[in-house]
Design a protein around this motif. Structure first.
Motif, PDB file in Angstrom:
ATOM      1  N   LYS A   1     -40.769  10.324  -6.248  1.00  0.00           N
ATOM      2  CA  LYS A   1     -41.465   9.053  -6.468  1.00  0.00           C
ATOM      3  C   LYS A   1     -42.770   9.014  -5.685  1.00  0.00           C
ATOM      4  CE  LYS A   1     -40.702   4.037  -6.414  1.00  0.00           C
ATOM      5  NZ  LYS A   1     -41.977   3.721  -5.721  1.00  0.00           N
ATOM      6  N   THR A   2     -42.761   9.590  -4.494  1.00  0.00           N
ATOM      7  CA  THR A   2     -43.970   9.631  -3.677  1.00  0.00           C
ATOM      8  C   THR A   2     -45.053  10.468  -4.348  1.00  0.00           C
ATOM      9  OG1 THR A   2     -42.657   9.396  -1.670  1.00  0.00           O
ATOM     10  CG2 THR A   2     -44.894  10.236  -1.406  1.00  0.00           C
ATOM     11  N   VAL A   3     -44.637  11.569  -4.978  1.00  0.00           N
ATOM     12  CA  VAL A   3     -45.602  12.404  -5.696  1.00  0.00           C
ATOM     13  C   VAL A   3     -46.248  11.617  -6.819  1.00  0.00           C
ATOM     14  CG1 VAL A   3     -45.874  14.463  -7.145  1.00  0.00           C
ATOM     15  CG2 VAL A   3     -44.408  14.552  -5.124  1.00  0.00           C
ATOM     16  N   ASN A   4     -45.439  10.908  -7.606  1.00  0.00           N
ATOM     17  CA  ASN A   4     -45.991  10.095  -8.694  1.00  0.00           C
ATOM     18  C   ASN A   4     -46.913   9.011  -8.180  1.00  0.00           C
ATOM     19  OD1 ASN A   4     -44.942  11.298 -11.018  1.00  0.00           O
ATOM     20  ND2 ASN A   4     -42.990  10.225 -10.858  1.00  0.00           N
ATOM     21  N   ASP A   5     -46.488   8.316  -7.113  1.00  0.00           N
ATOM     22  CA  ASP A   5     -47.277   7.203  -6.582  1.00  0.00           C
ATOM     23  C   ASP A   5     -48.573   7.679  -5.945  1.00  0.00           C
ATOM     24  OD1 ASP A   5     -45.295   5.524  -7.440  1.00  0.00           O
ATOM     25  OD2 ASP A   5     -44.361   5.273  -5.466  1.00  0.00           O
TER      26      ASP A   5
END
Length: 407
Positions: free
Chosen positions: A267-271
């Motif tokens: 999720k951090t990568v996407n955000d």
């Protein structure tokens, strides 16, 4: 109308229906060259039947007899081309076309021999037998996995080749094939020959048609079970194929292990870097699984950032090494779209099938091991042992415990 003419009319109608059937498959799948060649072959079969019907109308039937032979042999060449495309074998075009030309010339020459000459009959029939055996060789040489339909096709090709080779002797036993070409359709041999042609031609057509339909249905099923981003099986497809692989492993008495992986901080990568970068991470990890998996392994994307692979013939130790190798290689790889110094990692849970255990329970135990890996600091592998409640030993340097679960 004689019985042989009636059978020839049936052959003409059947050839037309089969040509239409293969054309339908070709239209359904534009890239299916095999169906187009098969359709062309049966269209040539229709032309052959029309020529046979017209022979009695000619005083000098020699050109029409040779034309009928060449067209029918050309139909077998087209059939072999369709079979070759189906089985991913290069069609032997130079050999087949040279043989078609040479055999046609030979048939033209032997028209000067006595009509009931055995040599003349063999020159006319043996080329058909040769082309049937060429088709058999094409299927035999294919590296594609074959099932009962494919083996049945080979058997019928062999039988068809033998019946063509036997026709000169059948004709001799039945008193020949007519006093002249115009009288051929009134001979007893013509009735037998046309009947044999109907039986074997229809059997070959129905078998190859069934094989093509089987492949179309398999392709449709595969597309419905395929995850387009990762090009791995989706969850439903993975479960279905994994259960089949598990049953096969149990039947053979070999171990089978399941590895479940989850991308860390996805999720951090996407955000932080955008969904395109996240998609690239999924593609790269899926590529690792595809390259590492053997033909008998089953890999799938079973969730947004969660993957699974079932390993028939692999015990817990070997499966753990597989997971460790994938974890180490993926964690060291720079990924396009992310900063140069950024690396993505994954956590793994591994379980080996226990005696009498269901696939659902195996999935549950591997999933529990994965949770332990996520809560144990991520970027590590945990295994599910036989002993309930056994402590899982870390396979990577210890990290602070994370109780937030997967992301």
């Amino acid at each position: 109308m004689g019985s042989a003419n009636f059978i020839l009319l049936i052959n003409l109608s059947v050839a037309g229906l089969l040509a239409a059937a293969f054309l339908t498959i070709a239209v359904y799948n534009v890239g299916r060259a095999s169906a187009r060649w098969l359709a062309f072959g049966y269209l040539l079969g229709m032309v052959y039947c029309a020529i046979e019907f017209s022979i009695p109308a000619f005083d000098n039937a020699r050109p029409m007899v040779v034309a009928a032979f060449a067209v029918f042999l050309g139909a077998t060449v087209a059939f072999n081309a369709g079979v070759a495309h189906k089985y991913a074998v290069a069609p032997p075009w130079p050999a087949m076309l040279f043989f078609l030309f040479a055999a046609t010339v030979a048939v033209y020459v032997v028209q000067d021999l006595p009509r009931q000459s055995l040599a003349r009959m063999m020159v006319y029939q043996l080329p058909y037998a040769v082309m049937q055996f060429v088709g058999l060789g094409i299927v035999w040489s294919s590296r594609q996995k074959r099932d009962r339909l494919d083996h049945a096709l080979m058997a019928v090709l062999a039988a068809s080749g033998l019946q063509f080779a036997s026709k000169p002797f059948i004709a001799h036993a039945l008193g020949g094939w007519g006093a002249n070409p115009q009288a051929y359709m009134q001979s007893s041999y013509a009735q037998v020959s046309q009947s044999l042609g109907t039986v074997f031609g229809l059997a070959l057509a129905l078998l190859i048609l069934a094989i093509l339909v089987r492949d179309v249905l398999a392709e449709v099923t595969l597309k419905s079970e395929m995850d387009t981003l990762s090009r791995l099986l989706n969850r439903g497809g993975f479960v279905r194929h994994a259960e089949i692989a598990l049953v096969g492993a149990v039947r053979q008495g070999v171990p089978v292990a399941l590895v479940i992986a989850d991308l860390d901080h996805f999720k951090t990568v996407n955000d932080s870097f955008g969904h395109a970068s996240g998609d690239r991470v999924i593609e790269v990890f899926a590529g690792f699984l595809r390259e590492a998996a053997a033909d008998h392994h089953v890999a799938g994307r079973i969730g947004g950032e969660e993957f699974a692979i079932i390993l028939p013939g692999t015990n817990l130790t070997a499966a753990r090494l597989f997971a460790e190798g994938t974890r180490s290689a993926f964690g060291a790889l720079p990924i396009e779209g992310l900063p140069r110094d950024s690396r993505c990692t994954a956590s793994f849970g591994v379980a080996e099938l226990q005696q009498g255990e269901s696939f659902a329970n195996l999935m549950r135990r591997a999933d529990e091991a994965l949770y332990q890996a996520k809560n144990g600091g991520r970027d590590c592998v945990r295994i599910s042992t036989r002993q309930a409640g056994a402590r899982q030993q870390p396979s990577a340097p210890g990290k602070p415990q994370d109780l937030n679960g997967r992301d």
